[in-house]
Design a protein around this motif. Structure first.
Motif, short mmCIF file in Angstrom:
data_model
loop_
_atom_site.label_atom_id
_atom_site.label_comp_id
_atom_site.label_asym_id
_atom_site.label_seq_id
_atom_site.Cartn_x
_atom_site.Cartn_y
_atom_site.Cartn_z
N GLU A 1 0.92 -1.40 -0.16
CA GLU A 1 -0.15 -0.01 -0.02
C GLU A 1 0.84 1.18 0.10
N ARG A 2 2.10 1.10 0.34
CA ARG A 2 3.12 2.44 0.60
C ARG A 2 4.45 2.05 0.11
N ILE A 3 4.57 2.18 -1.17
CA ILE A 3 5.81 1.68 -1.88
C ILE A 3 6.83 2.70 -2.25
N LEU A 4 8.07 2.63 -1.74
CA LEU A 4 9.04 3.52 -1.83
C LEU A 4 10.37 2.95 -2.72
N ILE A 5 10.72 3.59 -3.66
CA ILE A 5 11.70 3.50 -4.64
C ILE A 5 12.93 4.14 -4.20
N LEU A 6 14.04 3.61 -3.69
CA LEU A 6 15.44 4.39 -3.14
C LEU A 6 16.52 3.98 -3.90
#
Length: 329
Positions: free
Chosen positions: A151-156
């Motif tokens: 639901e909360r996707i982060l691309i680092l």
């Protein structure tokens, strides 16, 4: 000789009854006159009558009525205008990919178990899957072959020059890198939130918070990636004591993701607190401290370009601990 008489004695004596009678007569006459004037004179004036106009003019009441009437007309003249509520991008922009169907000859009459199973898979992967994702706010995400749902996707991603050089040698150009990110973002539904955090020795972000996967936010993210994906002049307002990978993870955890895709070559550099490589033991300790501080433990996926053997071992160890996957390109 006879006595002589005085003149007074010889005059005749007048009677006193005449004046008295005259006085009494005058008084009686005056009495009768008074009775006639007061009692007997008829009254010719008519009795007083109360006369009122049909319309009574009351200035203050009329003014209050006009004021009240004006207020009512102002209130009832036009209805309150409400802005129309519009919904945008309730479903994903792109439908999910179809599952692999079993190979069989077409027969419109035959209904074998394989065909029934394929029909159920189509229902789950099509509109039904999209509606389920809309209700829960989660979306399927795939980046360089690593798939997950969140639901909360982060691309680092590490955008240092060494990473771009190694990515190019691995066959991943800047255009392909941007395209991979765009495909991931396009697959998110409107209730899924995402964030982009580039880093090298400094740290930046597309936004300092998670944004919903609506059509407008997706377009803005694509424009930003095209212009800023390799920029070294990015910044963020989120606090971080260190720079490099440790500061980037600090920024990422403040956005509270449940899935993190980390793209790098495994060679992490820093300026603060001291120059040089970041030891893997220290990076592992930083991850443990961040999970305790923010009370979350997101799934961590590593995508590495030409990673050294020692870094491969550590990446695999960390991904196993944080229930993620590791892929070397």
């Amino acid at each position: 000789m006879a006595p002589a008489h005085s003149p007074l004695e010889s005059a005749p004596r007048r009677s006193k009854l005449g004046p008295l009678a005259l006085a009494l007569l005058i008084q009686v006459a005056l009495l009768f006159l008074a009775v006639f004037v007061v009692v007997l004179v008829p009254e010719f004036k008519s009795d007083p009558e109360f006369v009122a106009r049909k319309k009574i003019y009351l200035p203050q009441k009329e003014l209050e009525h006009k004021v009240a009437l004006a207020e009512f007309q102002n209130a009832a003249s036009s209805a309150m205008q409400l802005e129309r509520i519009r919904a945008q991008a309730l479903l994903p922009d792109a439908m999910p990919s179809l599952p692999q169907l079993p190979k069989s000859d077409f027969n419109p009459i035959e209904r074998n178990p394989a065909a029934l199973q394929s029909d159920s898979l189509l229902g789950q992967s099509g509109v039904l899957g999209a509606l389920q994702g809309l209700q829960t706010g989660s979306s399927s995400a795939s980046l360089f072959g690593i798939e997950d749902t969140g639901e909360r996707i982060l691309i680092l991603f590490d955008n240092s020059a060494s990473v771009w050089n190694k990515a190019s040698k691995a066959g991943v150009s800047t255009t392909r890198f941007i395209r991979e990110l765009e495909v991931l973002i396009d697959g998110l539904n409107a209730n899924t939130q995402f964030a982009l955090v580039p880093f090298s020795r400094s740290i930046g972000s597309f936004r300092d918070y998670m944004i919903a996967g609506g059509a407008r936010n997706k377009r803005a993210a694509k424009v930003w990636m095209t212009e800023k994906v390799r920029s070294q002049s990015l910044s963020t307002q989120l606090p971080h004591a260190a720079d490099g990978i440790q500061g980037a993870l600090t920024v990422a955890f403040q956005m509270e993701p449940d899935v993190i895709f980390l793209i790098s070559d495994g060679d992490f550099q820093r300026n603060i607190p001291r120059q040089g490589d970041v030891p893997w033991e220290e990076l592992e300790r930083s991850l443990r401290e961040l999970t305790r501080e923010y009370g979350i433990q997101p799934r961590l996926h590593f995508i590495g370009f030409q990673v050294e053997p020692e870094a491969v071992d550590w990446m695999q160890k960390l991904t196993r601990r944080y229930k993620g996957q590791f892929k070397k390109l």
